[in-house]
Scaffold this motif. Structure first.
Motif, PDB file in Angstrom:
ATOM      1  N   ASN A  58      -3.740  -9.989  -2.174  1.00 56.06           N
ATOM      2  CA  ASN A  58      -4.074 -10.197  -0.737  1.00 56.06           C
ATOM      3  C   ASN A  58      -2.816  -9.350   0.191  1.00 56.06           C
ATOM      4  O   ASN A  58      -2.823  -9.418   1.398  1.00 56.06           O
ATOM      5  CB  ASN A  58      -3.657 -11.648  -0.338  1.00 56.06           C
ATOM      6  CG  ASN A  58      -2.211 -12.221  -0.881  1.00 56.06           C
ATOM      7  OD1 ASN A  58      -1.594 -11.661  -1.311  1.00 56.06           O
ATOM      8  ND2 ASN A  58      -2.090 -13.666  -0.489  1.00 56.06           N
TER       9      ASN A  58
ATOM     10  N   ASP B 283       0.938  -1.427  -0.077  1.00 48.89           N
ATOM     11  CA  ASP B 283      -0.062  -0.055  -0.054  1.00 48.89           C
ATOM     12  C   ASP B 283       0.849   1.112   0.101  1.00 48.89           C
ATOM     13  O   ASP B 283       0.304   2.569  -0.389  1.00 48.89           O
ATOM     14  CB  ASP B 283      -0.880  -0.024   1.332  1.00 48.89           C
ATOM     15  CG  ASP B 283      -1.994  -1.008   1.132  1.00 48.89           C
ATOM     16  OD1 ASP B 283      -2.289  -1.774   0.115  1.00 48.89           O
ATOM     17  OD2 ASP B 283      -2.939  -0.842   2.140  1.00 48.89           O
TER      18      ASP B 283
ATOM     19  N   SER C 144      -4.578  -3.206  -0.087  1.00 54.97           N
ATOM     20  CA  SER C 144      -6.049  -2.875   0.299  1.00 54.97           C
ATOM     21  C   SER C 144      -7.025  -2.090  -0.928  1.00 54.97           C
ATOM     22  O   SER C 144      -6.398  -1.841  -1.896  1.00 54.97           O
ATOM     23  CB  SER C 144      -6.046  -1.853   1.340  1.00 54.97           C
ATOM     24  OG  SER C 144      -5.263  -0.622   1.003  1.00 54.97           O
ATOM     25  N   ARG C 145      -8.220  -2.178  -0.697  1.00 60.63           N
ATOM     26  CA  ARG C 145      -9.082  -1.574  -1.563  1.00 60.63           C
ATOM     27  C   ARG C 145      -8.700  -0.237  -1.902  1.00 60.63           C
ATOM     28  O   ARG C 145      -8.656   0.302  -2.784  1.00 60.63           O
ATOM     29  CB  ARG C 145     -10.632  -1.788  -1.325  1.00 60.63           C
ATOM     30  CG  ARG C 145     -11.225  -3.342  -1.223  1.00 60.63           C
ATOM     31  CD  ARG C 145     -12.650  -3.427  -0.989  1.00 60.63           C
ATOM     32  NE  ARG C 145     -13.535  -2.258  -1.413  1.00 60.63           N
ATOM     33  CZ  ARG C 145     -14.222  -1.749  -0.885  1.00 60.63           C
ATOM     34  NH1 ARG C 145     -14.253  -1.379   0.385  1.00 60.63           N
ATOM     35  NH2 ARG C 145     -15.048  -0.804  -1.581  1.00 60.63           N
ATOM     36  N   ARG C 146      -8.316   0.413  -0.628  1.00 60.46           N
ATOM     37  CA  ARG C 146      -8.373   1.970  -0.553  1.00 60.46           C
ATOM     38  C   ARG C 146      -6.999   2.251  -1.273  1.00 60.46           C
ATOM     39  O   ARG C 146      -6.749   2.968  -2.285  1.00 60.46           O
ATOM     40  CB  ARG C 146      -7.818   2.469   0.918  1.00 60.46           C
ATOM     41  CG  ARG C 146      -7.394   3.769   1.175  1.00 60.46           C
ATOM     42  CD  ARG C 146      -7.184   4.046   2.550  1.00 60.46           C
ATOM     43  NE  ARG C 146      -6.318   5.138   2.686  1.00 60.46           N
ATOM     44  CZ  ARG C 146      -5.147   5.264   2.431  1.00 60.46           C
ATOM     45  NH1 ARG C 146      -4.421   3.906   2.321  1.00 60.46           N
ATOM     46  NH2 ARG C 146      -4.194   5.844   2.548  1.00 60.46           N
TER      47      ARG C 146
ATOM     48  N   SER D 285     -12.079   2.041   3.859  1.00 60.18           N
ATOM     49  CA  SER D 285     -11.543   1.353   4.988  1.00 60.18           C
ATOM     50  C   SER D 285     -10.606   0.216   4.260  1.00 60.18           C
ATOM     51  O   SER D 285     -10.771  -0.040   3.199  1.00 60.18           O
ATOM     52  CB  SER D 285     -12.286   0.719   5.785  1.00 60.18           C
ATOM     53  OG  SER D 285     -13.192  -0.022   5.159  1.00 60.18           O
TER      54      SER D 285
END
Length: 365
Positions: free
Chosen positions: A128, A99, A131-133, A365
């Protein structure tokens, strides 16, 4: 007169006489003194010789860079005979394995847009680990996300920052998506100028030679081994399978992960590209004159020695603190202040251009 059996009369010879104990001691001392003097003299001669050869030996051309050739690296007229990059056949690709690099990927994509590349944009990511963000932030500037499986290091000793880098080999599977040629660019880079001319190369693989400020093992200075931060290649799934089958059996230094393997796999066949296509900050550190000479032709700047979007040990920087963090990195690594400021300006432009979308992503989130 009675004498004890243990009594030895003192010698009546002078100290310098043959056989005198004092004479022997003096001879040993003189011999050692001559040996020491000889050793010192030899050391002085050797050091003078080394100093002379160092002074008289010319440095390598790149360490002795002079702005002699002012002609462009590309014959623009030759490009008139070649078709433009087709977004269906050609792609610029980067990777996201943590990220912390999401804002860097977004900024890279924006600079690619400003340079008006006509190729597709593809983002390889490990689901994995992202994150989606972060994926949302990374793709605001137009990257098409493509999930891949992580390729684990085949043995120990890989640098902790490169543990996911073998996953980069999935570049060669992009023929399954219809791409015939690909230019890979590391996320910690900025696009300065359009480089679509690379998509017309007929060679199987091309990359820019690496640069080492200080010796690292067998590598020192400007070397023939290439940096894997910018690569041109023709995707080929059969070649991908061959590489994956050999990463654990080939002999190469583990620390540099996929870069070391690719140098051994393509070492003799790779086309070496000009430094303008992967302007590694190490060039500025080693040869400031060469760095200055690259400015007009520089296509891609690679932030190898200073990452304004990271803090600590490759830790993520929140969007709201990114500008302040970049300024802090610029103070700490003042040798690259100008380059970090350029990255910061590119980020500010990215944030301004995609402000609404970035806010939406950051709220996830």
């Amino acid at each position: 007169m009675f004498r004890s059996r243990d009594y030895i009369p003192l010698s009546t010879r002078a100290n310098g006489d043959h056989g005198s104990p004092h004479g022997k001691a003096r001879n040993i001392y003189d011999k050692r003194r001559r040996i020491l003097q000889g050793a010192v003299a030899l050391s002085v001669v050797v050091n003078l010789y080394l100093l002379y050869t160092w002074y008289m030996t010319w440095p390598l051309p790149l360490d002795n860079y002079q702005e002699l050739n002012t002609y462009p690296i590309i014959d623009v007229s030759a490009l008139d005979y070649l078709p433009p990059a087709n977004p269906h056949n050609h792609a610029v690709v980067t990777g996201l394995y943590t990220d912390a690099f999401a804002t860097a990927v977004a900024t890279l994509g924006h600079t690619l847009n400003v340079a008006n590349s006509s190729a597709s944009r593809v983002l390889l990511y490990i689901p994995n680990k992202i994150s989606r963000r972060a994926l949302c932030i990374a793709t605001v500037s137009g990257w098409q996300p493509v999930p891949i499986e992580r390729i684990a290091p085949p043995f120990r000793g890989v640098h902790r920052h490169f543990l996911d880098q073998y996953s980069k080999l999935h570049l060669w599977t992009l023929d399954q998506r219809g791409y015939k040629s690909v230019v890979y660019v590391d996320a910690d880079a900025l696009v300065r100028r359009n480089f679509d001319e690379l998509f017309r190369l007929p060679w199987t693989f091309a990359a820019v030679p690496d640069v080492y400020v200080k010796p690292q093992g067998a590598y020192a200075g400007y070397v023939s081994a290439f940096n894997a931060g910018v690569m041109f290649l023709h995707p080929d799934s059969a070649l991908f399978r061959d590489m994956v089958a050999k990463i654990a059996t080939a002999h190469y230094p583990a620390e540099q992960a996929e870069q070391a393997f690719l140098n051994h796999y393509f070492g003799a066949e790779a086309l070496r590209l000009p430094y303008a296509y992967n302007a590694n900050l190490a060039i500025k550190k080693r040869t400031p004159a060469l760095w200055k000479g690259l400015q007009d032709e520089m296509r891609i700047m690679h932030f190898t020695m200073a990452k304004p979007f990271l803090q600590g040990d490759y830790d993520e920087v929140p969007i709201a603190q990114l500008e302040k963090n970049a300024e802090k990195v610029a103070r700490r690594k003042s040798a690259f202040r100008e380059e970090i400021t350029e990255w910061l300006e590119a980020w500010r432009d990215t944030r301004s251009t995609y402000e609404t979308k970035l806010a939406e992503c950051d709220a996830q989130s």
